[in-house]
Design a protein around this motif. Structure first.
Motif, short mmCIF file in Angstrom:
data_model
loop_
_atom_site.label_atom_id
_atom_site.label_comp_id
_atom_site.label_asym_id
_atom_site.label_seq_id
_atom_site.Cartn_x
_atom_site.Cartn_y
_atom_site.Cartn_z
N ALA A 117 89.45 10.31 -38.22
CA ALA A 117 87.99 10.16 -38.24
C ALA A 117 87.28 11.51 -38.16
O ALA A 117 86.31 11.75 -38.87
CB ALA A 117 87.55 9.26 -37.09
N PRO B 36 78.74 8.04 -33.55
CA PRO B 36 79.75 7.18 -34.19
C PRO B 36 81.16 7.73 -34.09
O PRO B 36 82.13 6.98 -34.12
CB PRO B 36 79.29 7.10 -35.64
CG PRO B 36 78.44 8.33 -35.85
CD PRO B 36 77.78 8.59 -34.53
N LEU B 37 81.29 9.06 -33.93
CA LEU B 37 82.63 9.66 -33.87
C LEU B 37 83.38 9.21 -32.62
O LEU B 37 84.60 9.08 -32.66
CB LEU B 37 82.52 11.19 -33.91
CG LEU B 37 83.83 11.96 -33.96
CD1 LEU B 37 84.66 11.54 -35.17
CD2 LEU B 37 83.59 13.46 -33.98
N MET C 196 78.90 1.40 -34.08
CA MET C 196 78.88 1.97 -35.42
C MET C 196 78.00 1.14 -36.35
O MET C 196 77.25 1.70 -37.16
CB MET C 196 80.31 2.05 -35.97
CG MET C 196 81.18 3.06 -35.22
SD MET C 196 82.78 3.39 -36.01
CE MET C 196 83.63 1.82 -35.75
N ASP D 140 84.26 -1.41 -30.50
CA ASP D 140 84.06 -0.14 -31.19
C ASP D 140 83.23 -0.32 -32.46
O ASP D 140 82.56 0.62 -32.91
CB ASP D 140 85.42 0.49 -31.56
CG ASP D 140 86.12 1.11 -30.36
OD1 ASP D 140 85.43 1.57 -29.45
OD2 ASP D 140 87.36 1.11 -30.33
N PHE E 268 82.80 3.29 -39.84
CA PHE E 268 82.51 4.63 -39.32
C PHE E 268 81.82 5.49 -40.37
O PHE E 268 80.82 6.15 -40.08
CB PHE E 268 83.82 5.27 -38.86
CG PHE E 268 83.72 6.74 -38.57
CD1 PHE E 268 83.02 7.20 -37.46
CD2 PHE E 268 84.31 7.67 -39.41
CE1 PHE E 268 82.92 8.56 -37.20
CE2 PHE E 268 84.22 9.02 -39.15
CZ PHE E 268 83.52 9.46 -38.04
N ASN E 269 82.34 5.49 -41.59
CA ASN E 269 81.75 6.31 -42.65
C ASN E 269 80.36 5.85 -43.04
O ASN E 269 79.50 6.68 -43.37
CB ASN E 269 82.67 6.31 -43.87
CG ASN E 269 83.81 7.30 -43.74
OD1 ASN E 269 83.62 8.50 -43.78
ND2 ASN E 269 85.02 6.79 -43.57
N GLY F 297 84.79 5.91 -33.62
CA GLY F 297 85.76 6.05 -34.70
C GLY F 297 87.08 6.60 -34.19
O GLY F 297 88.17 6.13 -34.59
N SER G 113 82.61 13.33 -28.44
CA SER G 113 83.39 12.27 -29.08
C SER G 113 84.61 11.84 -28.28
O SER G 113 85.19 10.79 -28.54
CB SER G 113 83.87 12.75 -30.46
OG SER G 113 84.80 13.82 -30.32
#
Length: 370
Positions: free
Chosen positions: A184, A323-324, A351, A347, A266-267, A327, A302
């Motif tokens: 990630a 978000p990291l 996100m 999780d 995540f992306n 991820g 993160s």
């Protein structure tokens, strides 16, 4: 029905245009994928907390058989390398100050006599605490060697013994914990930068005004700008995943489908942040500056370098908009633990929330920023 077909036809043209912009230059293709390959290899070999080599020095004031036997076990461990044999205690400070030894072991003059009489005899270990994690690991290794010497050579053992079993990383290699996080972390940098530059590039080149007078809606523009960076991010994650599995041979215990579902979520969240930056920035220089200013806090908050639970409460709360963090947690748990969806479903929530908030914000900025 015809309107929906036309809508997707417009979107298809815009996505193709974005892909051509990204990949038409051969140097761009190298820049997009070579760093992920190189950084994954560098992290795998260089970013490790394992202590495999310890330079140490000895001040042996006993010079007896037991001192020789104990030091022989240290020298034969494969981890410790003796760099100096000292003559007096005054030499210790200079050795540590000049970083010629990470640890200095002092064996007192009465060491042999006390052991022969069945008494306990302490030894002194001085470690360089400027790198506390390495110093603690070295001290733990020395303690383990001393305990082993007590049991094997002196037949002295504690009444309670601890037997340790390590789950998910039986060899206790720090690489196993770091590498899945990179699936990630490394892809985020390129994905965030690509999405941040997408609108800023067109605004700088003067083509964004032309895009706004076409039949494209803000939703068209947002999706068309989002899909190529998401695709690039997934390709980079796949490269890193293959390196982890086949080069470093870290076994994957979880579901590949669940891992990619998490990477897509995540992306999307990362691209939402990047597109918001792109809509705010007036040119590519501003977009790059905003991105680089944001990447370091995202990395630090993160859990990649330090556990989130060890952070001050206010910073721990700030990680919920990162978000990291989620991820990395998802990638680690799915890859190493073999976690199922029920175990990592929380999780996905942050996100998805970040994506739901950032993507409409980007679309609104597309429409109202000029």
């Amino acid at each position: 029905m015809n309107n929906m077909i036309a809508w997707f036809r417009y979107l298809n043209v815009l996505v193709k245009k974005e892909f051509l912009t990204i990949f038409k230059d051969p140097s761009n293709r190298v820049i997009l994928f070579a760093p992920a390959l190189i950084q994954a290899l560098l992290f795998g070999y260089a970013a490790t907390y394992d202590v495999n080599h310890v330079d140490y020095a000895v001040l042996d004031q006993s010079r007896g058989q037991h001192a020789y036997g104990l030091l022989s076990k240290l020298d034969g461990s494969g981890i410790f390398k003796r760099t100096a044999t000292l003559q007096n205690a005054d030499q210790i400070k200079q050795l540590i100050d000049q970083r010629e030894a990470l640890a200095v072991i002092t064996i007192p003059a009465d060491f042999e006599n006390k052991l022969n009489q069945g008494q306990s005899s302490p030894i002194q270990v001085i470690v360089d605490g400027r790198n506390s994690s390495t110093a603690a690991a070295a001290a733990a290794y020395i303690n383990a060697v001393v305990s082993q010497y007590n049991q094997q050579e002196l037949a002295v053992s504690a009444p309670v013994n601890i037997e340790t079993r390590t789950w998910y990383n039986p060899n206790q290699e720090s690489r196993w914990g770091i590498m899945p996080s990179l699936i990630a972390a490394l892809s985020m940098m390129q994905t965030l930068l690509l999405s941040a530059l997408s609108v800023a590039r067109e605004r700088e080149q003067g083509t964004f005004d032309q895009l706004l007078v076409t039949p494209y809606t803000p939703l068209h523009i947002m999706i068309g700008k989002a899909l190529p960076p998401i695709f690039v991010g997934l390709i980079q994650s796949s490269i890193i995943l293959l390196i982890i599995m086949f080069w470093f041979q870290i076994p994957m215990n979880g579901s590949l489908a669940l891992l990619y579902f998490g990477l897509v979520s995540f992306n999307v969240a990362v691209v939402g942040i990047g597109l918001s930056i792109s809509a705010i920035a007036l040119n590519m220089q501003q977009a790059m500056l905003f991105t680089f200013l944001l990447i370091m806090p995202l990395m630090l908050l993160s859990g990649l370098l330090t556990p989130v639970q060890n952070m001050p409460q206010i910073l721990e709360m700030a990680t919920y908009v990162n978000p990291l963090r989620f991820g990395i947690d998802l990638a680690q748990r799915v890859y190493l633990e073999g976690a199922q969806f029920d175990q990592v479903k929380m999780d996905f929530v942050p996100m998805i929330v970040i994506a739901i908030l950032s993507l409409p914000l980007a679309a609104w900025l597309f429409k109202n920023r000029l």
